[in-house]
Design an enzyme around this catalytic site. Structure first.
Site, PDB file in Angstrom:
ATOM      1  N   ARG A   1      -3.849   6.277   0.113  1.00  0.00           N
ATOM      2  CA  ARG A   1      -4.313   7.454   0.870  1.00  0.00           C
ATOM      3  C   ARG A   1      -3.309   8.076   1.823  1.00  0.00           C
ATOM      4  NH1 ARG A   1      -9.696   4.482   2.484  1.00  0.00           N
ATOM      5  NH2 ARG A   1      -8.021   2.983   2.681  1.00  0.00           N
TER       6      ARG A   1
ATOM      7  N   ARG B   1      -7.391  10.882  -6.651  1.00  0.00           N
ATOM      8  CA  ARG B   1      -8.581  10.068  -6.372  1.00  0.00           C
ATOM      9  C   ARG B   1      -9.871  10.860  -6.579  1.00  0.00           C
ATOM     10  NH1 ARG B   1     -12.296   7.417  -5.552  1.00  0.00           N
ATOM     11  NH2 ARG B   1     -12.773   5.852  -3.964  1.00  0.00           N
TER      12      ARG B   1
ATOM     13  N   ARG C   1       0.822  -1.223   0.000  1.00  0.00           N
ATOM     14  CA  ARG C   1       0.000   0.000   0.000  1.00  0.00           C
ATOM     15  C   ARG C   1       0.852   1.267   0.000  1.00  0.00           C
ATOM     16  NH1 ARG C   1      -5.701  -0.698   1.405  1.00  0.00           N
ATOM     17  NH2 ARG C   1      -6.152  -2.591   0.265  1.00  0.00           N
TER      18      ARG C   1
ATOM     19  N   ASP D   1      -6.625  -3.911  -7.594  1.00  0.00           N
ATOM     20  CA  ASP D   1      -7.189  -4.471  -6.364  1.00  0.00           C
ATOM     21  C   ASP D   1      -7.488  -5.950  -6.549  1.00  0.00           C
ATOM     22  OD1 ASP D   1      -8.268  -3.270  -3.639  1.00  0.00           O
ATOM     23  OD2 ASP D   1      -9.584  -4.923  -4.221  1.00  0.00           O
TER      24      ASP D   1
ATOM     25  N   TYR E   1     -14.549 -12.855   0.261  1.00  0.00           N
ATOM     26  CA  TYR E   1     -15.327 -11.653  -0.101  1.00  0.00           C
ATOM     27  C   TYR E   1     -16.533 -12.023  -0.963  1.00  0.00           C
ATOM     28  CZ  TYR E   1     -11.731  -8.545   1.764  1.00  0.00           C
ATOM     29  OH  TYR E   1     -10.878  -7.885   2.602  1.00  0.00           O
TER      30      TYR E   1
HETATM   31  O1  CP3 Z   1       0.072   0.138  -3.265  1.00  0.00           O
HETATM   32  C1  CP3 Z   1      -0.389  -1.020  -3.332  1.00  0.00           C
HETATM   33  O2  CP3 Z   1      -0.223  -1.865  -2.425  1.00  0.00           O
HETATM   34  C2  CP3 Z   1      -1.072  -1.474  -4.618  1.00  0.00           C
HETATM   35  C3  CP3 Z   1      -2.488  -1.462  -4.676  1.00  0.00           C
HETATM   36  C4  CP3 Z   1      -3.371  -2.371  -3.838  1.00  0.00           C
HETATM   37  C5  CP3 Z   1      -4.660  -1.955  -3.426  1.00  0.00           C
HETATM   38  N1  CP3 Z   1      -5.287  -3.021  -2.865  1.00  0.00           N
HETATM   39  C6  CP3 Z   1      -5.208  -0.613  -3.627  1.00  0.00           C
HETATM   40  C7  CP3 Z   1      -6.358  -0.162  -2.808  1.00  0.00           C
HETATM   41  C8  CP3 Z   1      -3.204  -3.707  -3.424  1.00  0.00           C
HETATM   42  C9  CP3 Z   1      -1.987  -4.605  -3.554  1.00  0.00           C
HETATM   43  C10 CP3 Z   1      -4.442  -4.108  -2.825  1.00  0.00           C
HETATM   44  C11 CP3 Z   1      -4.684  -5.466  -2.299  1.00  0.00           C
HETATM   45  C12 CP3 Z   1      -5.903  -5.732  -1.527  1.00  0.00           C
HETATM   46  N2  CP3 Z   1      -7.161  -5.239  -1.743  1.00  0.00           N
HETATM   47  C13 CP3 Z   1      -5.968  -6.670  -0.472  1.00  0.00           C
HETATM   48  C14 CP3 Z   1      -4.844  -7.545  -0.008  1.00  0.00           C
HETATM   49  C15 CP3 Z   1      -3.847  -6.843   0.848  1.00  0.00           C
HETATM   50  C16 CP3 Z   1      -4.366  -6.470   2.200  1.00  0.00           C
HETATM   51  O3  CP3 Z   1      -4.409  -5.249   2.465  1.00  0.00           O
HETATM   52  O4  CP3 Z   1      -4.699  -7.365   2.980  1.00  0.00           O
HETATM   53  C17 CP3 Z   1      -7.295  -6.668   0.005  1.00  0.00           C
HETATM   54  C18 CP3 Z   1      -7.852  -7.491   1.160  1.00  0.00           C
HETATM   55  C19 CP3 Z   1      -8.040  -5.761  -0.810  1.00  0.00           C
HETATM   56  C20 CP3 Z   1      -9.485  -5.476  -0.742  1.00  0.00           C
HETATM   57  C21 CP3 Z   1      -9.753  -4.072  -0.437  1.00  0.00           C
HETATM   58  N3  CP3 Z   1      -9.518  -3.021  -1.299  1.00  0.00           N
HETATM   59  C22 CP3 Z   1     -10.291  -3.533   0.744  1.00  0.00           C
HETATM   60  C23 CP3 Z   1     -10.686  -4.355   1.970  1.00  0.00           C
HETATM   61  C24 CP3 Z   1     -10.378  -2.153   0.572  1.00  0.00           C
HETATM   62  C25 CP3 Z   1     -11.040  -1.171   1.505  1.00  0.00           C
HETATM   63  C26 CP3 Z   1     -10.225  -0.832   2.663  1.00  0.00           C
HETATM   64  C27 CP3 Z   1      -9.525   0.455   2.406  1.00  0.00           C
HETATM   65  O5  CP3 Z   1      -8.314   0.524   2.681  1.00  0.00           O
HETATM   66  O6  CP3 Z   1     -10.202   1.386   1.963  1.00  0.00           O
HETATM   67  C28 CP3 Z   1      -9.837  -1.838  -0.702  1.00  0.00           C
HETATM   68  C29 CP3 Z   1      -9.696  -0.497  -1.304  1.00  0.00           C
HETATM   69  C30 CP3 Z   1      -8.358  -0.084  -1.782  1.00  0.00           C
HETATM   70  N4  CP3 Z   1      -7.485  -0.880  -2.479  1.00  0.00           N
HETATM   71  C31 CP3 Z   1      -7.789   1.211  -1.674  1.00  0.00           C
HETATM   72  C32 CP3 Z   1      -6.544   1.173  -2.312  1.00  0.00           C
HETATM   73  C33 CP3 Z   1      -5.580   2.304  -2.508  1.00  0.00           C
HETATM   74  C34 CP3 Z   1      -8.473   2.414  -1.037  1.00  0.00           C
HETATM   75  C35 CP3 Z   1      -9.555   2.892  -1.950  1.00  0.00           C
HETATM   76  C36 CP3 Z   1      -9.703   4.396  -2.046  1.00  0.00           C
HETATM   77  O7  CP3 Z   1      -8.744   5.088  -2.420  1.00  0.00           O
HETATM   78  O8  CP3 Z   1     -10.814   4.854  -1.788  1.00  0.00           O
END
Ligand code: CP3
Length: 343
Positions: free
Chosen positions: A31, A40, A27, A77, A152
């Protein structure tokens, strides 16, 4: 003509012990960066953002401009796969992912081939980023682990996974078939990512905790092995990093059975466990607590030194045990990355 340098990340994944470990953070895009929050606001929603190659490439590169990370991870994602297979996926602001009703598994199975085409935009993002990233910095592609993605799909949202685990016991055949469909679509997706420029491939099994050993072998180890074998069978040689987060002692079962080059460790991984995996020929990645990165101070500095000392004598990639939290001070990220890259 001078040869292009091999990125440190790839050297570490090839088993080399380096003078200093390569570093990147889960990540690292997102954000915690003000420039991400600005970008965003220009996207209709998060899914549209991920499917817009220009915007996703920009988000991938933002942390690379700010910090001397050794690798970029494509902005996408793990929930793009269920969407590409025909299940509704959307993100509720401030709450997280939501999924529509789980379609019959054979309906999903019929979409496997089409799912890869529906994810073509992520390939374009990878090509755009590879064209702009310096040759000494690696580009990582990724997908979710089939079990995590299935949780999920079954629960319809982030949760404690109890409904998904109950489903695994009550409907083992349906679950196994769902995992098979996810293995197929994920392997195709990763092959596509490698062809588009991903030099390493990571499988995020974020919800590997709480499973008995036989269940873990059936729903995590087996599907991961199948993905790696399928991707290798398609001629892709990019190294894999497997991340069975929360697996605890079963990380060793995972490392012994899944032919990944790298094993990503979560925050609870003991130093001795990491060293055993290194001795068995695995490159390890991890495992700094994202809460400690956010907290900062002397405890953070001390822990960074402790990892370097414990794991730096074998193939090691410095990273977190889970993704950067949105309210992490940027100075804390900068300080740790500076410490690692200084050597
Ligand atoms: O920088 C990076 O790591 C690359 C991008 C990346 C994202 N999601 C972007 C993202 C990666 C590798 C993921 C993987 C991901 N997504 C996982 C596995 C890793 C982990 O954290 O356990 C999981 C479980 C998800 C599912 C997911 N996506 C959730 C549960 C959420 C909501 C929680 C949150 O942080 O808002 C997301 C959204 C998400 N994925 C965001 C980002 C940057 C935030 C969305 C936004 O900007 O509004």
């Amino acid at each position: 003509m001078t040869q292009a340098p091999v990125p440190l990340l790839l050297r570490a994944l090839a088993g080399e012990t380096l003078p200093r470990p390569p570093v990147w953070f889960m990540r690292q895009a997102g954000r915690s960066l003000p420039e991400y929050r600005e970008l965003r606001t220009r996207a209709k929603d998060f899914i549209a953002f991920c499917h817009d190659p220009q915007m996703a490439a920009e988000a991938t590169l933002q942390p690379m401009r700010r910090f001397p990370f050794d690798a970029a991870i494509v902005f996408a994602d793990i929930l793009l796969i269920p969407r590409a297979l025909g299940q509704d996926v959307w993100f509720e602001a401030g709450e997280g992912p939501r999924l529509g009703e789980l379609p019959p598994v054979e309906t999903l199975a019929a979409q496997v081939e089409a799912s890869t085409a529906r994810l073509a935009a992520i390939g374009e993002t990878l090509s755009l980023v590879r064209g702009q990233l310096e040759p000494e910095r690696a580009l990582i592609g990724f997908a979710g682990g089939p079990w995590t993605v299935a949780t999920y799909m079954i629960e319809g949202r982030g949760s404690d996974r109890s409904a998904a685990r109950t489903f695994a016991y009550q409907h083992p055949q349906t679950l196994d078939r769902l995992l098979e469909v996810l293995v197929d679509s994920t392997a195709r997706y990763l092959v596509m990512q490698a062809k588009a420029g991903a030099q390493a491939l990571k499988i995020f099994e974020s919800w590997a905790e709480g499973l008995a050993e036989d269940v873990f072998e059936r729903i995590v180890v087996g599907p991961h092995k199948a993905i790696v074998e399928k991707v290798r069978g398609a001629g892709v040689t990019a190294p894999f990093i497997g991340f069975p987060r929360g697996a605890g002692a079963l990380v060793e079962t995972y490392a012994a059975q899944v032919p990944v080059e790298g094993v990503a460790l979560d925050t609870q991984a003991p130093f001795a466990l990491g060293r055993r995996l290194q001795a068995q020929g695995k490159t390890i990645q991890g495992a700094l607590d994202n809460l400690l990165l956010r907290a900062g101070g002397p405890a953070l500095d001390a822990r960074v030194e402790a990892y370097l000392e414990a794991w730096g004598q074998g193939p090691y990639i410095f990273n977190l045990g889970h993704g950067i939290l949105p309210d992490t001070p940027i100075e804390h990220i900068a300080r740790v990355v500076e410490r690692i890259t200084r050597g």
